[in-house]
Every structure is written in structure tokens, then in C-alpha cells.
Design a protein around this motif. Structure first.
Motif, short mmCIF file in Angstrom:
data_model
loop_
_atom_site.label_atom_id
_atom_site.label_comp_id
_atom_site.label_asym_id
_atom_site.label_seq_id
_atom_site.Cartn_x
_atom_site.Cartn_y
_atom_site.Cartn_z
N GLU A 102 3.96 -8.88 -11.46
CA GLU A 102 5.27 -8.69 -12.09
C GLU A 102 5.21 -7.56 -13.12
N SER A 103 6.38 -7.04 -13.47
CA SER A 103 6.47 -6.01 -14.51
C SER A 103 5.93 -6.54 -15.82
N GLY A 104 5.27 -5.66 -16.55
CA GLY A 104 4.79 -6.00 -17.87
C GLY A 104 3.51 -6.81 -17.91
N THR A 105 2.81 -6.92 -16.79
CA THR A 105 1.59 -7.74 -16.76
C THR A 105 0.31 -6.93 -16.85
N GLY A 106 0.40 -5.60 -16.93
CA GLY A 106 -0.80 -4.79 -17.14
C GLY A 106 -1.28 -3.99 -15.94
N LYS A 107 -0.47 -3.84 -14.91
CA LYS A 107 -0.89 -3.08 -13.72
C LYS A 107 -1.23 -1.63 -14.07
N THR A 108 -0.36 -1.00 -14.81
CA THR A 108 -0.57 0.41 -15.18
C THR A 108 -1.81 0.55 -16.06
N THR A 109 -1.96 -0.32 -17.03
CA THR A 109 -3.12 -0.28 -17.91
C THR A 109 -4.41 -0.47 -17.10
N ALA A 110 -4.39 -1.44 -16.19
CA ALA A 110 -5.58 -1.68 -15.36
C ALA A 110 -5.89 -0.45 -14.51
N ALA A 111 -4.86 0.16 -13.91
CA ALA A 111 -5.07 1.35 -13.09
C ALA A 111 -5.63 2.50 -13.92
N GLN A 112 -5.12 2.69 -15.13
CA GLN A 112 -5.63 3.75 -16.00
C GLN A 112 -7.11 3.53 -16.32
N ARG A 113 -7.48 2.30 -16.60
CA ARG A 113 -8.88 2.01 -16.92
C ARG A 113 -9.78 2.18 -15.71
N LEU A 114 -9.31 1.75 -14.54
CA LEU A 114 -10.09 1.92 -13.32
C LEU A 114 -10.27 3.41 -13.00
N CYS A 115 -9.21 4.20 -13.22
CA CYS A 115 -9.31 5.64 -12.96
C CYS A 115 -10.27 6.31 -13.95
N ALA A 116 -10.29 5.83 -15.17
CA ALA A 116 -11.23 6.38 -16.15
C ALA A 116 -12.67 6.02 -15.78
N ALA A 117 -12.84 4.90 -15.07
CA ALA A 117 -14.18 4.43 -14.70
C ALA A 117 -14.72 5.08 -13.44
N ALA A 118 -13.87 5.46 -12.49
CA ALA A 118 -14.39 6.08 -11.27
C ALA A 118 -13.40 6.17 -10.12
N PHE A 119 -12.29 5.47 -10.21
CA PHE A 119 -11.34 5.47 -9.10
C PHE A 119 -10.35 6.61 -9.20
N ALA A 120 -9.66 6.88 -8.10
CA ALA A 120 -8.63 7.92 -8.05
C ALA A 120 -7.26 7.27 -8.13
N TYR A 121 -6.35 7.92 -8.82
CA TYR A 121 -4.98 7.43 -9.00
C TYR A 121 -4.18 7.57 -7.71
N VAL A 122 -3.47 6.51 -7.34
CA VAL A 122 -2.57 6.54 -6.19
C VAL A 122 -1.13 6.37 -6.66
N THR A 123 -0.87 5.35 -7.48
CA THR A 123 0.47 5.08 -8.00
C THR A 123 0.41 4.03 -9.09
N ASP A 124 1.45 3.97 -9.90
CA ASP A 124 1.60 2.83 -10.80
C ASP A 124 3.01 2.27 -10.68
N GLU A 125 3.64 2.53 -9.56
CA GLU A 125 5.00 2.03 -9.33
C GLU A 125 5.11 1.22 -8.04
N THR A 126 4.78 1.86 -6.94
CA THR A 126 5.00 1.25 -5.62
C THR A 126 3.89 1.67 -4.68
N VAL A 127 3.22 0.68 -4.10
CA VAL A 127 2.24 0.96 -3.05
C VAL A 127 2.98 0.83 -1.73
N ALA A 128 2.98 1.91 -0.96
CA ALA A 128 3.68 1.95 0.33
C ALA A 128 2.66 1.93 1.45
N VAL A 129 2.81 0.97 2.37
CA VAL A 129 1.84 0.79 3.44
C VAL A 129 2.53 1.01 4.78
N ARG A 130 1.95 1.90 5.58
CA ARG A 130 2.47 2.16 6.93
C ARG A 130 2.04 1.03 7.87
N GLY A 131 2.61 1.01 9.07
CA GLY A 131 2.26 0.01 10.08
C GLY A 131 0.80 0.05 10.49
#
Length: 143
Positions: A102-131
Motif C-alpha cells: 500500500e501507499s506510504g509503507t516504504g516501497k520507495t525507501t526500500a528501493a532507494q536503499r536496495l539501489c544504493a546497495a547494488a540493485f538497479a532502479y526500475v520504478t517506484d510507482e508501477t511494475v508492469a509485467v507483460r504476458g
């Protein structure tokens, strides 16, 4: 809106126009959406969002992010699975982790910390998955 500057943003194979009332605000919007800017000559978008300069700038920017994201979700309905999530990717394999919550639960903060640790940024709004399970990036704002 008359005499507005249009900033075109693209994602998921679609374009959304952000109508901005003045050049100062348009410059800020271009900077914030620099990772999603579409070709200015792309023609009119099927959906648009208005930047309301009379609002507090933080609220106006939040309103634009919400509006643009909603327009892309509407344009992709029935074509992609859209998750309200942040997404990060393993830079070596490209495997994506979606942080769905849900909104306000820390998704963006978690993504920022993971990206600082080694991951690449994809989104902090909507993950879109193809078929075929491929995740499409939505770098909705510059990080």
C-alpha cells in the motif's frame, strides 16, 4: 489550459502529455521526468495531465505523478499486469524484484536503499509485467 507548454512522457509504448502553464514549471517537470521524456514530435497523446501551478509545488508534482501513472494504467488495461509497486533489478541477470504494498509503507525507501546497495532502479510507482513475464521499466521520476 491555454498557451501551456506540453512535456511529453513515454512508457509502456504509450505517451502522456503533461500540460504545464509556464516555462519555469516546464523546466522542473522536464528535469523530474528526464528518464521518461518522449520525442517532442511524437504527436498528440491519447491522455494528458495538467500541472496546476497554483498548488504547493510538492503537491502539484505529486498530483502529476499520480495523474500520469493513472493515465498509463488506463492505456495499458488488458495489455499488461500492473502492480502498485517499486521495482529493482539485479544488474547482472536483469531479474526484477517487485515490492508490492500500500501507499506510504516504504516501497520507495526500500528501493532507494536496495539501489544504493547494488540493485538497479526500475520504478517506484508501477511494475508492469507483460504476458511473457518480462517487466517493463517505468522510471517515473529522476533519481
Amino acid at each position: 489550459m491555454t498557451d501551456a507548454t506540453v512535456v511529453k512522457v513515454g512508457a509502456f509504448g504509450h505517451t502522456v502529455d503533461i500540460e504545464v502553464p509556464d516555462q519555469v514549471s516546464a523546466g522542473r517537470v522536464r528535469d523530474q521526468w528526464s528518464r521518461c521524456l518522449a520525442d517532442p514530435g511524437a504527436g498528440p497523446a491519447l491522455r494528458s495531465v495538467e500541472y496546476v501551478a497554483d498548488l504547493d509545488s510538492d503537491f502539484a508534482e505529486y498530483s502529476v505523478v499520480s495523474g500520469v501513472t493513472l493515465r498509463f494504467i488506463q492505456l495499458c488495461a488488458g495489455q499488461l499486469t500492473m502492480l502498485h509497486a517499486s521495482g529493482v533489478a539485479d544488474p547482472e541477470t536483469g531479474a526484477v524484484i517487485a515490492l508490492v504494498a500500500e501507499s506510504g509503507t516504504g516501497k520507495t525507501t526500500a528501493a532507494q536503499r536496495l539501489c544504493a546497495a547494488a540493485f538497479a532502479y526500475v520504478t517506484d510507482e508501477t511494475v508492469a509485467v507483460r504476458g511473457d513475464s518480462r517487466v517493463l521499466p517505468f522510471p517515473s521520476r529522476s533519481r
